[in-house]
Design a protein around this motif. Structure first.
Motif, short mmCIF file in Angstrom:
data_model
loop_
_atom_site.label_atom_id
_atom_site.label_comp_id
_atom_site.label_asym_id
_atom_site.label_seq_id
_atom_site.Cartn_x
_atom_site.Cartn_y
_atom_site.Cartn_z
N LEU A 163 0.81 -1.22 0.00
CA LEU A 163 0.00 0.00 0.00
C LEU A 163 0.85 1.28 0.00
O LEU A 163 1.73 1.45 0.85
CB LEU A 163 -0.90 -0.04 1.24
N ASP A 164 0.57 2.14 -0.96
CA ASP A 164 1.32 3.40 -1.05
C ASP A 164 0.40 4.57 -0.76
O ASP A 164 -0.17 5.17 -1.67
CB ASP A 164 1.92 3.54 -2.47
N ILE A 165 0.21 4.85 0.51
CA ILE A 165 -0.60 6.02 0.86
C ILE A 165 0.21 6.91 1.80
O ILE A 165 1.25 6.53 2.30
CB ILE A 165 -1.94 5.65 1.55
N ILE A 223 12.04 2.52 -7.16
CA ILE A 223 13.02 3.61 -7.13
C ILE A 223 12.25 4.88 -7.45
O ILE A 223 11.94 5.16 -8.62
CB ILE A 223 14.15 3.40 -8.16
N GLU A 224 11.89 5.61 -6.42
CA GLU A 224 11.08 6.81 -6.60
C GLU A 224 11.69 8.03 -5.92
O GLU A 224 11.28 9.15 -6.17
CB GLU A 224 9.68 6.59 -6.00
N THR A 225 12.62 7.78 -5.01
CA THR A 225 13.25 8.92 -4.33
C THR A 225 14.68 9.06 -4.88
O THR A 225 15.30 8.05 -5.25
CB THR A 225 13.34 8.67 -2.80
N ASN A 276 7.24 8.84 -12.17
CA ASN A 276 6.31 9.93 -11.80
C ASN A 276 6.80 10.60 -10.52
O ASN A 276 6.91 11.82 -10.45
CB ASN A 276 4.89 9.38 -11.58
N ASP A 277 7.07 9.78 -9.53
CA ASP A 277 7.57 10.35 -8.28
C ASP A 277 9.03 10.76 -8.38
O ASP A 277 9.41 11.81 -7.87
CB ASP A 277 7.38 9.36 -7.12
N LEU A 278 9.83 9.93 -9.05
CA LEU A 278 11.25 10.25 -9.13
C LEU A 278 11.44 11.64 -9.78
O LEU A 278 12.23 12.46 -9.29
CB LEU A 278 11.99 9.17 -9.93
MG MG Z 1 5.02 6.50 -7.15
#
Ligand code: MG
Ligand code: PEP
Length: 535
Positions: free
Chosen positions: A337-339, A427-429, A451-453
């Protein structure tokens, strides 16, 4: 001829006649006072409008549900829930009691107040809800002032719909095939209208500056949904070029669909795995039908956000089994879960965060709610007996986080007497992107979430149209980072699963980074496979 440029939101070419859609909220409506003894009659007007709008929403859900899928239909059912919200009903009654004005003015006051409240909220999710409330306001007003049909109900064939923005109630008319293209002045790629345009395969260009001032109803328009170019009253030469490009696009799409179940390799023999991103059972069905080589990213947020209480292992297991059924032996990366602070999960009572995207998101939050984490691990392990599932960890910052999840999974798999499954890290950060060698000590595979990266590398909110010129996921800065991730990953498999993976202009540069596994929107699979074959 005028040439305009916007963002390509839904691919394909369209030629037609412009219909500039203006909004019912922009017109003036009857405003008068009423006496106290007219209150009941006036409230009856509001109440019967509400009932009619509810019926419309059920009808829209049915229409879209059968033309598309249940998840899109859910947009309308969620609006129906908002309309019967006791607080909203109370507010309407009280405002009528205090102001003694006609129903149109009452709903104007109340709905505008609610829209403001949601728009001003720091939560992105609540901001998005403001559009739904505004949409309900429109529907109510239309019924009250007696505009029987929606303006878009009777569009002539080959219309290019031109609007400042569109609401879900507007886009339902896309199911009638008369709308061949959409141009929007303001809209984010994640807006309901643009998602639906993509789902229906209607070419759409958004964020076209000055659109409403420059286009008039009746103008001839050419839309190029692949590049974001728009031609108003085009010259013969431009029309000729458009016809050639369109014929090529139609030919290529037909070929792509015919070859969708074949694997994809470039002309010099580089095999490319093309998987799909999914967040519902409908997405998985479409992914399999579109020839996806597996599910590179399954987002589990929808299940947990819809639950009223902390779900149990059997509940999550049942949901997974239902979703995964069409997959057979194809692999799926089930993301934990990614919240974070921007999403409301009533059973977790999360505190307000000023900067939710830099806050306690993804795995950071899961470590603070071990019961929620264990439920997921147990359910995923239990379905691993039947399906080829792997665990994917969202929002990783440190290698230690992957290690900790791996140890937990190993302990639970021993307790459950189920063989251990593969663990992957998103890998998003920037931190994760810079620490790939240490991550690979504990991760069996990596999925890059561009998208986040991009949002974190460029310091540009991925949801905001205001900084979209900074959100450049195909910039050489990001491509260079992707290359270093691919190189540092060594033997560890890497998949690219952000929206960048669907950008055909960037495909060659992506493959040059060494990444040869992509995960994209299900319906884009045949087109991207074919684009790979042409490289
Ligand atoms: Mg993301
Ligand atoms: C990403 O960040 O690129 C990604 C794929 O995850 P999501 O869009 O769900 O945040």
């Amino acid at each position: 001829m005028i040439q305009l440029k916007g963002k390509a939101f839904s691919s394909g070419f369209a030629r037609g006649i412009a219909y500039v859609y203006s909004d019912i909220l922009e017109s003036n409506h009857a405003a008068y006072n009423i006496s106290k003894d007219q209150h009941d009659a006036e409230y009856d007007r509001i109440d019967s409008a509400k009932e009619e709008v509810r019926q419309q929403l059920f009808d829209s859900a049915k229409r879209v549900g059968s033309a598309l899928n249940k998840n899109v239909a859910d947009i309308f059912l969620a609006q129906e829930t908002m309309l019967v919200d006791p607080q909203l009903v109370d507010d309407l009654k009280q405002t009528l009691g205090q102001k003694h004005v006609n129903a149109e003015q009452v709903i104007g006051t109340v709905f505008r107040r609610w829209i403001r409240k949601f728009r001003d909220s720091p939560s992105t999710m609540l901001n998005e809800r403001a559009d739904d409330i505004e949409d309900l306001y429109r529907r109510m007003l239309r019924v009250l002032v007696g505009v029987e049909a929606h303006k878009l109900e009777k569009l002539p064939e080959n219309t290019i719909l031109v609007a400042r923005s569109l609401m879900p109630s507007d886009t339902v008319f896309l199911t009638r095939k008369s709308c061949s293209g959409i141009l929007l002045e303001i809209a984010a790629p994640t807006a309901h209208s643009t998602i639906l345009a993509r789902e229906f395969g209607v070419p759409c260009v958004g964020q076209v500056r000055g659109l409403i001032l420059k286009v008039n109803t009746g103008d001839e328009i050419l839309v190029d949904g692949n590049t974001g170019k728009v031609f108003v009253n085009p010259t013969e030469v431009v029309i000729e070029t458009y016809h050639t490009a369109r014929k090529k696009h139609v030919r290529q799409s037909a070929k792509a669909i015919k070859n969708r179940f074949k694997s994809a390799a470039t002309t010099n023999g580089q095999e490319v795995t093309v998987m799909a991103n999914a967040s519902s059972s409908g997405d998985i069905i479409r992914a399999v039908d579109s020839g996806a080589d597996g599910i590179g990213l399954f987002r589990t947020e929808r299940f947990f956000l819809a639950a009223k209480a902390l779900p149990t292992v059997p509940e999550f297991r049942k949901y997974l089994l239902r979703c995964l059924k069409p997959l057979g032996d194809k692999s799926v990366n089930l993301r934990l879960l990614d919240i974070g602070g921007d999403k409301i999960i009533p059973y977790l009572s999360l505190p307000f965060e000023l900067n939710p995207f830099l806050g306690r998101r993804g795995v950071r939050l899961l470590f603070d709610f071990p019961a929620l984490l264990k439920i997921q691990i147990k359910a995923i392990l239990s379905v691993s007996k039947k399906y080829n599932v792997r665990i994917l960890i969202p929002m990783v910052t440190f290698a230690e986080e992957v290690k900790k999840i791996r140890v937990m999974c190993e302990t639970i798999s021993k307790q459950m007497k189920i063989p251990m499954i593969q663990i992957g890290a998103m890998i998003e950060t920037p931190a994760a992107a810079l620490a790939v060698p240490s991550l690979c000590k504990y991760a069996d595979f990596l999925c890059i979430g561009t998208n986040d990266l991009t949002q974190y590398v460029m310091a540009a909110d991925r949801e905001s149209a205001l900084v979209s010129k900074y959100f450049r996921d195909d910039h050489s800065i990001i491509l260079g980072l992707l290359e270093s991730i691919a190189v540092n990953a060594g033997e560890t498999p890497v998949t690219l699963c952000g929206e960048l993976a669907v950008k055909r202009d960037a495909l060659s540069s992506i493959l040059k980074t060494g990444i040869c596994s992509l995960s994209i929107a299900p319906l884009s699979t045949p087109g991207i496979k074919e684009a790979v074959r042409r490289l």
